[in-house]
Design a protein around this motif. Structure first.
Motif, PDB file in Angstrom:
ATOM      1  N   GLN A 111      34.183  37.530  31.085  1.00  0.00           N
ATOM      2  CA  GLN A 111      34.726  36.584  30.282  1.00  0.00           C
ATOM      3  C   GLN A 111      35.567  35.409  30.982  1.00  0.00           C
ATOM      4  N   LEU A 112      36.123  36.538  32.487  1.00  0.00           N
ATOM      5  CA  LEU A 112      36.350  35.768  33.506  1.00  0.00           C
ATOM      6  C   LEU A 112      35.749  34.952  34.519  1.00  0.00           C
ATOM      7  N   ILE A 113      34.677  35.569  34.682  1.00  0.00           N
ATOM      8  CA  ILE A 113      33.642  34.277  35.120  1.00  0.00           C
ATOM      9  C   ILE A 113      33.122  33.376  34.310  1.00  0.00           C
ATOM     10  N   LEU A 150      38.708  28.410  48.215  1.00  0.00           N
ATOM     11  CA  LEU A 150      40.234  27.747  47.711  1.00  0.00           C
ATOM     12  C   LEU A 150      40.641  29.357  46.679  1.00  0.00           C
ATOM     13  N   CYS A 151      40.117  29.939  46.004  1.00  0.00           N
ATOM     14  CA  CYS A 151      40.000  30.469  44.683  1.00  0.00           C
ATOM     15  C   CYS A 151      39.595  31.855  45.380  1.00  0.00           C
ATOM     16  N   PRO A 222      43.693  40.514  28.792  1.00  0.00           N
ATOM     17  CA  PRO A 222      42.952  42.046  28.917  1.00  0.00           C
ATOM     18  C   PRO A 222      43.536  41.395  31.070  1.00  0.00           C
ATOM     19  N   LEU A 223      43.912  40.804  30.922  1.00  0.00           N
ATOM     20  CA  LEU A 223      44.651  40.637  33.094  1.00  0.00           C
ATOM     21  C   LEU A 223      45.460  40.703  33.117  1.00  0.00           C
ATOM     22  N   ALA A 295      43.174  33.681  39.899  1.00  0.00           N
ATOM     23  CA  ALA A 295      43.705  34.688  39.206  1.00  0.00           C
ATOM     24  C   ALA A 295      42.228  35.059  37.958  1.00  0.00           C
ATOM     25  N   ASP A 296      41.806  34.463  37.932  1.00  0.00           N
ATOM     26  CA  ASP A 296      40.469  34.949  36.899  1.00  0.00           C
ATOM     27  C   ASP A 296      39.499  35.803  37.686  1.00  0.00           C
TER      28      ASP A 296
END
Length: 430
Positions: A111-113, A150-151, A222-223, A295-296
């Motif tokens: 999900q996060l990717i 940047l992330c 979930p995070l 955040a991801d």
């Protein structure tokens, strides 16, 4: 003789409990964080998915209801993390088992990717639009790498530095200013009365629209503990998260819906570019948008560490950032209603199990030492609590059944509540 200046790297928090010295974030800190994470280009984009299928009044009702309802379980999930000072995937170990928590961890990584890829792609496209308009220079692939960098840099800096030094001192003010600016100029193009009077094209039921809105705060569940574990008190973390995310989500979805109707285009970036000084507005949005991608990426790494704790956090952040950059460069963005529903289908039932386990069955009493102990209290059957996994699987089927056969009912809350009750029954019977 002058002392040499030493540059200290921020600590790698990993998945161990946060020590009391670093649990100092207050309600205002979480209000700023979750207002920011509740708003952004992808949230504008999600708001645009509701119209013109729905008329603006109905869309705004769905947005308000979905934000108020969806933000509550989000904030409650944060309480479990702040009570125990551990990240989200570790809070699953007492209910699903140490190895059982690996299943939702893998889904969360996917999900996060996926979210980070979408964030990087939409930000790179926006940067490209700005440089093309101002300098007549276009290179989407270069901007993809810049945004990913940047992330990654923010991920290495860590949550405390990003919240206190970046969001609170600078980015949040840009957030409020740019949102007001875009909304004002959109409404000078077409008045609010004109937008309300525009008829709906149909094809989207109100309960399904509410599910699409709820899916956004649910996607953060979930995070959330990855950040709320730093709370000074659980009460402060709860209220800062709940109020902050409600305001961020309502304004993000609402402005997205208004913008699309007012400007007459389904492309959010193009619609923003059409407002007065729209190129500058896009640039301002990009200043604070990077926190969503950060955040991801950061939480994807924490989820990986739940499965493999010995892997270094900084190296993982770089690897995940590069993977997302490559995916963003070669996978074109499209409508992602299916992605939002997929998130709701897996994570609404998941947290039905967790809420029942923590607040009812175990009475808010988790043993932190046992969370990391092989063959301890949370080992269950070979590391997996079969009752929790069974209830979760049935909950996913319930969610999809409601979506496809009785969409007027809405799937998010029924699946969460039903799964919680089913888990309670399985626990009492077996």
């Amino acid at each position: 003789m002058r002392e040499k200046l030493k540059v200290r790297m921020p600590p790698e928090w990993g998945i161990e409990p946060v020590d009391s010295a670093h649990r100092y974030l207050r309600s205002i800190d979480y209000f700023v964080l979750w207002t920011s994470l509740g708003k952004g280009l992808l949230v504008f984009w999600a708001g645009a998915l509701l119209v013109p299928y729905l008329d603006l009044t109905t869309a705004l009702i769905a947005i308000v209801v979905g934000s108020v309802v969806g933000s509550l379980p989000l904030a409650v999930a944060g309480v479990i993390g702040s009570d125990n000072a551990v990240p989200s995937m570790v809070t699953l170990r007492p209910s699903f088992g140490i190895r059982g928590s690996y299943f939702p961890s893998v889904l969360n990584i996917i999900q996060l990717i996926g979210w980070a890829t979408l964030e990087i792609e939409v930000m790179a496209a926006a940067f490209d639009a700005v440089t093309k308009a101002v300098f007549n220079y276009s290179n989407f692939y270069v901007w993809t790498l810049v945004v990913a960098f940047l992330c990654v840099a923010m991920g290495i800096a860590g949550p405390l530095m990003v919240i206190r030094q970046w969001l609170e001192k600078f980015a949040v003010w840009v957030l409020y200013g740019s949102t007001i600016w875009i909304a004002y100029w959109a409404l000078t193009t077409r008045s609010f009365g004109e937008l309300v009077a525009m008829p709906a094209q149909g094809g989207l039921a109100l309960p399904l629209a509410i599910d699409l809105t709820i899916a956004m705060p649910i996607s953060w569940m979930p995070l959330i503990a990855d950040y709320n574990r730093f709370a000074r008190t659980s009460r402060e973390g709860f209220w800062g998260t709940y109020i902050g995310y409600i305001l961020g989500n309502i304004s993000g979805y609402g402005v997205g819906a208004i913008l699309i109707l007012a400007m007459g285009t389904a492309d959010v970036v193009s619609a923003i570019a059409l407002v007065y000084m729209g190129v500058l507005a896009i640039l301002l949005i990009l200043i604070y948008e990077t926190d969503n991608g950060w955040a991801d990426v950061y939480s994807a790494v924490v989820s990986v560490q739940n499965v493999s704790p010995k892997l270094g956090q900084r190296k993982l952040i770089v690897v995940v950032g590069l993977v997302c950059a490559v995916l963003a460069a070669f996978i074109p963005i499209a409508k992602y209603e299916w992605f939002l529903l997929w998130i709701g289908a897996f994570f609404c039932p998941l947290f039905g199990v967790i809420f029942m386990d923590y607040f009812i069955i175990k009475g808010k009493q988790y043993n932190m030492r046992e969370m990391y102990k092989v063959r301890g209290a949370y080992w269950y059957w070979n590391g997996v609590n079969v009752r929790a996994v069974t209830a979760w699987a049935i909950g996913v089927l319930i969610y999809y059944s409601v979506v496809y056969y009785v969409p007027w009912l809405g799937a998010s809350i029924p699946s969460l509540v039903t799964t919680a009750l089913l888990y309670w029954i399985l626990t009492k019977v077996f």
